[in-house]
Design a protein around this motif. Sequence first.
Motif, short mmCIF file in Angstrom:
data_model
loop_
_atom_site.label_atom_id
_atom_site.label_comp_id
_atom_site.label_asym_id
_atom_site.label_seq_id
_atom_site.Cartn_x
_atom_site.Cartn_y
_atom_site.Cartn_z
N ARG A 163 0.82 -1.21 0.00
CA ARG A 163 0.00 0.00 0.00
C ARG A 163 0.86 1.26 0.00
N PHE A 171 -3.80 4.96 -1.49
CA PHE A 171 -4.61 5.84 -0.64
C PHE A 171 -4.09 7.27 -0.78
N THR A 205 -3.66 10.56 1.34
CA THR A 205 -3.67 10.91 2.77
C THR A 205 -3.21 12.36 2.93
N VAL A 216 -8.21 9.85 2.68
CA VAL A 216 -8.12 10.07 4.12
C VAL A 216 -7.80 11.54 4.39
N CYS A 239 -6.72 13.74 7.39
CA CYS A 239 -6.21 13.52 8.75
C CYS A 239 -5.37 14.70 9.18
N GLY A 240 -4.64 14.51 10.28
CA GLY A 240 -3.72 15.55 10.77
C GLY A 240 -2.39 14.88 11.05
N ASN A 241 -2.30 14.24 12.20
CA ASN A 241 -1.13 13.45 12.59
C ASN A 241 -1.10 12.17 11.76
N SER A 297 0.87 9.68 11.73
CA SER A 297 1.31 8.40 12.31
C SER A 297 0.14 7.43 12.40
N ILE A 298 -1.07 7.93 12.20
CA ILE A 298 -2.26 7.07 12.21
C ILE A 298 -2.37 6.24 10.91
N ILE A 299 -1.54 6.54 9.92
CA ILE A 299 -1.65 5.86 8.62
C ILE A 299 -0.89 4.54 8.62
N ASN A 300 -1.58 3.50 8.18
CA ASN A 300 -0.99 2.16 8.08
C ASN A 300 -0.72 1.84 6.60
N ALA A 301 0.52 2.02 6.19
CA ALA A 301 0.85 1.79 4.77
C ALA A 301 2.31 1.35 4.69
N CYS A 320 4.76 3.95 10.24
CA CYS A 320 5.14 2.53 10.36
C CYS A 320 5.82 1.99 9.10
#
Lengths: 173, 173
Positions: free
Chosen positions: A3, A85, A87, A117, A119-121, A123-127, A142
Amino acid sequence: MKRIAIDMDEVIADFHPKMLATWNAHFSQQLTLDELNLFNLHQDDPDKLVEIFELVGDPTFFADLGVIADSQRVIARLSEHYEIFITTAAMEVPTSFNAKFQWLKQHFPAIKPSNIVFCGNKSIINADYMIDDNVINFANFCGEGILYSAPHNRHVTGYRRVENWQEIETLLL
Amino acid sequence: MKRIAIDMDEVIADFHPKMLATWNAHFSQQLTLDELNLFNLHQDDPDKLVEIFELVGDPTFFADLGVIADSQRVIARLSEHYEIFITTAAMEVPTSFNAKFQWLKQHFPAIKPSNIVFCGNKSIINADYMIDDNVINFANFCGEGILYSAPHNRHVTGYRRVENWQEIETLLL
Protein backbone atom coordinates in the motif's frame (compact mmCIF):
# COMPACT_ATOMS: atom_id res chain seq x y z
CA MET A 1 -0.63 -6.07 -2.31
CA LYS A 2 1.55 -3.36 -0.77
CA ARG A 3 0.00 0.00 0.00
CA ILE A 4 1.16 3.53 -0.87
CA ALA A 5 -0.14 6.58 0.99
CA ILE A 6 0.16 9.67 -1.20
CA ASP A 7 -0.01 13.25 0.06
CA MET A 8 -1.91 15.93 -1.87
CA ASP A 9 -0.32 19.40 -1.60
CA GLU A 10 3.10 19.63 -3.24
CA VAL A 11 2.91 15.97 -4.33
CA ILE A 12 -0.12 15.70 -6.62
CA ALA A 13 -1.68 19.17 -6.13
CA ASP A 14 0.46 22.13 -7.14
CA PHE A 15 -0.04 24.20 -3.99
CA HIS A 16 3.12 26.29 -4.13
CA PRO A 17 2.49 28.44 -7.26
CA LYS A 18 -1.03 29.31 -6.05
CA MET A 19 0.35 30.13 -2.60
CA LEU A 20 3.10 32.28 -4.12
CA ALA A 21 0.64 34.25 -6.28
CA THR A 22 -1.68 34.72 -3.28
CA TRP A 23 1.23 35.79 -1.05
CA ASN A 24 2.66 38.27 -3.54
CA ALA A 25 -0.77 39.79 -4.20
CA HIS A 26 -1.63 40.07 -0.50
CA PHE A 27 1.71 41.41 0.75
CA SER A 28 2.57 43.35 -2.44
CA GLN A 29 5.83 41.45 -2.82
CA GLN A 30 7.68 39.80 -5.72
CA LEU A 31 9.01 36.62 -4.13
CA THR A 32 10.06 33.73 -6.35
CA LEU A 33 9.06 30.08 -5.89
CA ASP A 34 12.34 29.31 -4.11
CA GLU A 35 12.15 32.32 -1.83
CA LEU A 36 8.76 31.53 -0.34
CA ASN A 37 9.09 29.12 2.59
CA LEU A 38 6.02 28.83 4.79
CA PHE A 39 7.75 26.26 6.99
CA ASN A 40 10.04 28.90 8.52
CA LEU A 41 7.20 31.34 9.22
CA HIS A 42 6.24 30.03 12.65
CA GLN A 43 9.72 31.13 13.81
CA ASP A 44 10.41 34.09 11.56
CA ASP A 45 7.04 35.83 11.45
CA PRO A 46 4.17 34.15 13.35
CA ASP A 47 1.78 37.04 12.63
CA LYS A 48 2.22 36.48 8.91
CA LEU A 49 1.49 32.78 9.43
CA VAL A 50 -1.89 33.68 10.94
CA GLU A 51 -2.63 35.83 7.88
CA ILE A 52 -1.59 32.99 5.59
CA PHE A 53 -3.93 30.56 7.32
CA GLU A 54 -6.74 33.08 6.77
CA LEU A 55 -5.96 33.29 3.05
CA VAL A 56 -5.65 29.53 2.68
CA GLY A 57 -8.82 29.14 4.76
CA ASP A 58 -10.88 30.55 1.89
CA PRO A 59 -13.09 27.52 1.07
CA THR A 60 -12.20 27.87 -2.63
CA PHE A 61 -8.42 28.14 -2.21
CA PHE A 62 -7.72 24.46 -2.91
CA ALA A 63 -10.34 24.12 -5.67
CA ASP A 64 -8.24 25.24 -8.64
CA LEU A 65 -4.74 23.99 -7.85
CA GLY A 66 -2.88 22.54 -10.81
CA VAL A 67 -2.00 18.86 -11.08
CA ILE A 68 1.66 17.95 -10.55
CA ALA A 69 3.19 16.70 -13.82
CA ASP A 70 2.90 12.95 -14.50
CA SER A 71 1.11 12.19 -11.20
CA GLN A 72 -2.10 11.05 -12.91
CA ARG A 73 -0.33 8.73 -15.34
CA VAL A 74 2.05 7.23 -12.77
CA ILE A 75 -0.65 6.74 -10.11
CA ALA A 76 -2.78 4.94 -12.71
CA ARG A 77 0.14 2.58 -13.36
CA LEU A 78 0.95 2.17 -9.64
CA SER A 79 -2.67 1.23 -8.91
CA GLU A 80 -2.21 -1.93 -10.96
CA HIS A 81 0.45 -3.13 -8.50
CA TYR A 82 -0.27 -1.34 -5.24
CA GLU A 83 -3.22 -0.28 -3.12
CA ILE A 84 -3.35 3.52 -3.39
CA PHE A 85 -4.61 5.84 -0.64
CA ILE A 86 -4.60 9.63 -0.69
CA THR A 87 -3.67 10.91 2.77
CA THR A 88 -3.85 14.66 3.28
CA ALA A 89 -3.53 16.75 6.44
CA ALA A 90 -6.82 18.50 5.73
CA MET A 91 -7.58 18.95 9.46
CA GLU A 92 -5.07 21.84 9.47
CA VAL A 93 -7.47 23.76 7.22
CA PRO A 94 -10.98 22.37 7.86
CA THR A 95 -12.49 24.84 5.40
CA SER A 96 -10.67 22.93 2.65
CA PHE A 97 -12.64 19.65 3.01
CA ASN A 98 -15.07 20.16 0.16
CA ALA A 99 -12.61 21.71 -2.29
CA LYS A 100 -10.10 18.92 -1.69
CA PHE A 101 -12.70 16.20 -2.12
CA GLN A 102 -14.01 17.75 -5.34
CA TRP A 103 -10.49 18.29 -6.66
CA LEU A 104 -9.71 14.58 -6.24
CA LYS A 105 -13.00 13.62 -7.89
CA GLN A 106 -12.14 15.86 -10.84
CA HIS A 107 -8.48 14.99 -11.35
CA PHE A 108 -8.24 11.43 -9.94
CA PRO A 109 -11.71 9.96 -10.60
CA ALA A 110 -10.36 6.38 -10.40
CA ILE A 111 -9.48 6.80 -6.73
CA LYS A 112 -12.45 5.62 -4.69
CA PRO A 113 -13.70 7.92 -1.91
CA SER A 114 -13.10 5.03 0.50
CA ASN A 115 -9.37 5.37 -0.24
CA ILE A 116 -9.24 9.08 0.63
CA VAL A 117 -8.12 10.07 4.12
CA PHE A 118 -8.40 13.53 5.66
CA CYS A 119 -6.21 13.52 8.75
CA GLY A 120 -3.72 15.55 10.77
CA ASN A 121 -1.13 13.45 12.59
CA LYS A 122 -0.11 10.97 9.88
CA SER A 123 1.31 8.40 12.31
CA ILE A 124 -2.26 7.07 12.21
CA ILE A 125 -1.65 5.86 8.62
CA ASN A 126 -0.99 2.16 8.08
CA ALA A 127 0.85 1.79 4.77
CA ASP A 128 4.09 0.42 3.33
CA TYR A 129 5.18 3.67 1.68
CA MET A 130 4.25 7.29 2.23
CA ILE A 131 5.07 9.82 -0.48
CA ASP A 132 5.08 13.22 1.18
CA ASP A 133 6.90 16.55 1.04
CA ASN A 134 6.70 17.13 4.79
CA VAL A 135 9.26 15.13 6.71
CA ILE A 136 7.36 15.53 9.98
CA ASN A 137 4.91 12.93 8.66
CA PHE A 138 7.61 10.24 8.55
CA ALA A 139 8.63 10.55 12.22
CA ASN A 140 6.32 7.85 13.63
CA PHE A 141 5.14 6.34 10.36
CA CYS A 142 5.14 2.53 10.36
CA GLY A 143 6.34 2.22 6.74
CA GLU A 144 9.01 3.91 4.60
CA GLY A 145 8.77 7.61 3.91
CA ILE A 146 9.68 8.76 0.40
CA LEU A 147 10.44 12.47 0.36
CA TYR A 148 8.95 14.41 -2.55
CA SER A 149 11.30 17.32 -3.19
CA ALA A 150 10.06 20.83 -2.51
CA PRO A 151 11.90 24.11 -1.85
CA HIS A 152 11.18 23.83 1.89
CA ASN A 153 12.76 20.34 2.28
CA ARG A 154 16.00 20.75 0.28
CA HIS A 155 18.11 20.52 3.46
CA VAL A 156 16.48 17.27 4.69
CA THR A 157 18.50 14.04 4.59
CA GLY A 158 17.82 10.51 5.80
CA TYR A 159 15.04 9.53 3.39
CA ARG A 160 14.82 8.38 -0.19
CA ARG A 161 14.15 11.53 -2.18
CA VAL A 162 12.30 11.85 -5.47
CA GLU A 163 12.32 14.95 -7.66
CA ASN A 164 9.27 14.10 -9.75
CA TRP A 165 6.74 11.39 -10.62
CA GLN A 166 9.00 9.84 -13.23
CA GLU A 167 11.44 9.02 -10.45
CA ILE A 168 8.62 7.44 -8.42
CA GLU A 169 7.72 5.35 -11.45
CA THR A 170 11.31 4.10 -11.69
CA LEU A 171 11.57 3.52 -7.94
CA LEU A 172 8.34 1.60 -7.38
CA LEU A 173 7.64 -0.12 -10.70
CA MET B 1 1.48 4.92 24.85
CA LYS B 2 -1.03 2.64 23.16
CA ARG B 3 -3.51 4.13 20.73
CA ILE B 4 -7.30 3.80 20.51
CA ALA B 5 -9.22 4.64 17.32
CA ILE B 6 -12.82 5.54 18.14
CA ASP B 7 -15.66 5.61 15.64
CA MET B 8 -18.28 8.39 15.72
CA ASP B 9 -21.76 7.21 14.65
CA GLU B 10 -23.31 4.72 17.08
CA VAL B 11 -20.25 4.90 19.34
CA ILE B 12 -19.99 8.51 20.50
CA ALA B 13 -22.65 10.16 18.27
CA ASP B 14 -26.20 8.90 18.71
CA PHE B 15 -26.98 8.39 15.02
CA HIS B 16 -29.72 5.77 15.33
CA PRO B 17 -32.53 7.77 17.06
CA LYS B 18 -32.09 10.64 14.56
CA MET B 19 -32.10 8.15 11.68
CA LEU B 20 -35.23 6.45 13.03
CA ALA B 21 -37.11 9.74 13.40
CA THR B 22 -36.04 10.79 9.89
CA TRP B 23 -37.02 7.40 8.45
CA ASN B 24 -40.44 7.31 10.13
CA ALA B 25 -41.21 10.87 9.06
CA HIS B 26 -40.09 10.29 5.46
CA PHE B 27 -41.74 6.89 4.91
CA SER B 28 -44.76 7.53 7.20
CA GLN B 29 -43.90 4.47 9.28
CA GLN B 30 -43.73 3.71 13.01
CA LEU B 31 -40.63 1.51 13.25
CA THR B 32 -38.93 1.08 16.61
CA LEU B 33 -35.18 1.40 17.29
CA ASP B 34 -34.71 -2.37 17.07
CA GLU B 35 -36.73 -2.73 13.87
CA LEU B 36 -34.70 -0.25 11.80
CA ASN B 37 -31.65 -1.93 10.28
CA LEU B 38 -29.95 0.01 7.50
CA PHE B 39 -27.33 -2.72 7.12
CA ASN B 40 -29.85 -5.08 5.50
CA LEU B 41 -31.17 -2.47 3.07
CA HIS B 42 -28.66 -3.02 0.28
CA GLN B 43 -30.12 -6.55 -0.05
CA ASP B 44 -33.73 -5.99 0.99
CA ASP B 45 -34.55 -2.66 -0.64
CA PRO B 46 -31.72 -0.94 -2.55
CA ASP B 47 -34.03 1.86 -3.76
CA LYS B 48 -34.77 2.79 -0.18
CA LEU B 49 -31.05 2.86 0.54
CA VAL B 50 -30.60 5.48 -2.17
CA GLU B 51 -33.35 7.57 -0.56
CA ILE B 52 -31.71 7.16 2.85
CA PHE B 53 -28.38 8.40 1.53
CA GLU B 54 -30.17 11.46 0.18
CA LEU B 55 -31.73 12.18 3.58
CA VAL B 56 -28.46 11.61 5.42
CA GLY B 57 -26.70 13.69 2.77
CA ASP B 58 -28.39 16.83 4.08
CA PRO B 59 -25.35 18.84 5.26
CA THR B 60 -27.04 19.47 8.63
CA PHE B 61 -28.06 15.86 9.34
CA PHE B 62 -25.06 15.07 11.57
CA ALA B 63 -24.98 18.48 13.28
CA ASP B 64 -27.44 17.82 16.10
CA LEU B 65 -26.87 14.16 16.98
CA GLY B 66 -26.93 13.41 20.70
CA VAL B 67 -23.83 12.29 22.59
CA ILE B 68 -23.71 8.62 23.62
CA ALA B 69 -23.95 8.34 27.42
CA ASP B 70 -20.65 8.46 29.34
CA SER B 71 -18.50 8.73 26.21
CA GLN B 72 -17.21 12.20 27.12
CA ARG B 73 -16.26 11.24 30.66
CA VAL B 74 -14.65 7.92 29.74
CA ILE B 75 -12.72 9.33 26.76
CA ALA B 76 -11.36 12.07 29.03
CA ARG B 77 -10.10 9.36 31.41
CA LEU B 78 -8.77 7.17 28.59
CA SER B 79 -6.80 10.10 27.17
CA GLU B 80 -4.65 10.10 30.31
CA HIS B 81 -3.41 6.60 29.45
CA TYR B 82 -3.87 6.23 25.68
CA GLU B 83 -3.46 8.26 22.53
CA ILE B 84 -7.03 8.90 21.29
CA PHE B 85 -7.98 9.29 17.61
CA ILE B 86 -11.49 9.73 16.22
CA THR B 87 -11.79 7.69 13.02
CA THR B 88 -15.03 8.08 11.09
CA ALA B 89 -16.04 6.82 7.65
CA ALA B 90 -17.09 10.31 6.57
CA MET B 91 -16.15 9.64 2.92
CA GLU B 92 -19.41 7.65 2.59
CA VAL B 93 -21.29 10.93 3.07
CA PRO B 94 -18.98 13.75 1.97
CA THR B 95 -21.67 16.36 2.69
CA SER B 96 -21.20 15.50 6.39
CA PHE B 97 -17.60 16.81 6.69
CA ASN B 98 -18.38 20.18 8.22
CA ALA B 99 -21.17 19.01 10.54
CA LYS B 100 -19.02 16.16 11.86
CA PHE B 101 -16.03 18.43 12.44
CA GLN B 102 -18.14 21.05 14.25
CA TRP B 103 -19.90 18.34 16.31
CA LEU B 104 -16.54 17.07 17.58
CA LYS B 105 -15.39 20.61 18.36
CA GLN B 106 -18.58 21.19 20.35
CA HIS B 107 -18.80 17.91 22.27
CA PHE B 108 -15.16 16.77 22.45
CA PRO B 109 -13.17 20.03 22.51
CA ALA B 110 -10.16 18.31 24.10
CA ILE B 111 -9.60 16.16 21.02
CA LYS B 112 -7.16 18.00 18.78
CA PRO B 113 -8.11 18.35 15.08
CA SER B 114 -4.84 16.56 14.26
CA ASN B 115 -6.27 13.45 15.95
CA ILE B 116 -9.43 13.43 13.83
CA VAL B 117 -9.53 11.17 10.76
CA PHE B 118 -12.16 11.24 8.03
CA CYS B 119 -11.72 8.05 6.03
CA GLY B 120 -13.54 5.23 4.30
CA ASN B 121 -11.68 1.91 4.29
CA LYS B 122 -10.48 1.73 7.90
CA SER B 123 -7.72 -0.78 7.23
CA ILE B 124 -5.65 2.39 6.71
CA ILE B 125 -5.81 3.05 10.47
CA ASN B 126 -2.72 2.24 12.55
CA ALA B 127 -3.86 1.74 16.15
CA ASP B 128 -3.83 -0.83 18.94
CA TYR B 129 -7.59 -0.84 19.49
CA MET B 130 -10.53 0.21 17.34
CA ILE B 131 -13.90 0.77 19.01
CA ASP B 132 -16.51 0.51 16.28
CA ASP B 133 -20.07 -0.76 15.72
CA ASN B 134 -19.37 -1.91 12.16
CA VAL B 135 -17.55 -5.22 12.06
CA ILE B 136 -16.44 -4.68 8.45
CA ASN B 137 -13.88 -2.21 9.82
CA PHE B 138 -12.08 -4.95 11.78
CA ALA B 139 -11.46 -7.23 8.78
CA ASN B 140 -7.98 -5.95 7.86
CA PHE B 141 -7.34 -3.81 10.91
CA CYS B 142 -3.83 -4.22 12.34
CA GLY B 143 -4.97 -4.00 15.99
CA GLU B 144 -7.83 -5.43 18.04
CA GLY B 145 -11.39 -4.54 17.17
CA ILE B 146 -13.77 -3.92 20.08
CA LEU B 147 -17.37 -4.16 18.95
CA TYR B 148 -19.72 -1.50 20.28
CA SER B 149 -23.16 -3.10 20.47
CA ALA B 150 -25.88 -1.83 18.16
CA PRO B 151 -29.14 -3.41 16.92
CA HIS B 152 -27.53 -4.19 13.55
CA ASN B 153 -24.57 -6.17 15.03
CA ARG B 154 -26.36 -8.34 17.65
CA HIS B 155 -25.64 -11.50 15.61
CA VAL B 156 -21.89 -10.85 15.27
CA THR B 157 -19.44 -13.00 17.21
CA GLY B 158 -15.65 -13.26 17.27
CA TYR B 159 -14.84 -9.89 18.87
CA ARG B 160 -14.85 -8.46 22.36
CA ARG B 161 -18.19 -6.73 22.68
CA VAL B 162 -19.10 -3.75 24.84
CA GLU B 163 -22.63 -2.59 25.59
CA ASN B 164 -21.76 0.92 26.78
CA TRP B 165 -18.92 3.25 27.76
CA GLN B 166 -18.87 2.00 31.34
CA GLU B 167 -17.82 -1.39 30.00
CA ILE B 168 -15.06 0.26 27.93
CA GLU B 169 -13.87 2.00 31.09
CA THR B 170 -13.67 -1.33 32.90
CA LEU B 171 -12.03 -3.06 29.94
CA LEU B 172 -9.31 -0.54 29.14
CA LEU B 173 -8.60 1.17 32.47
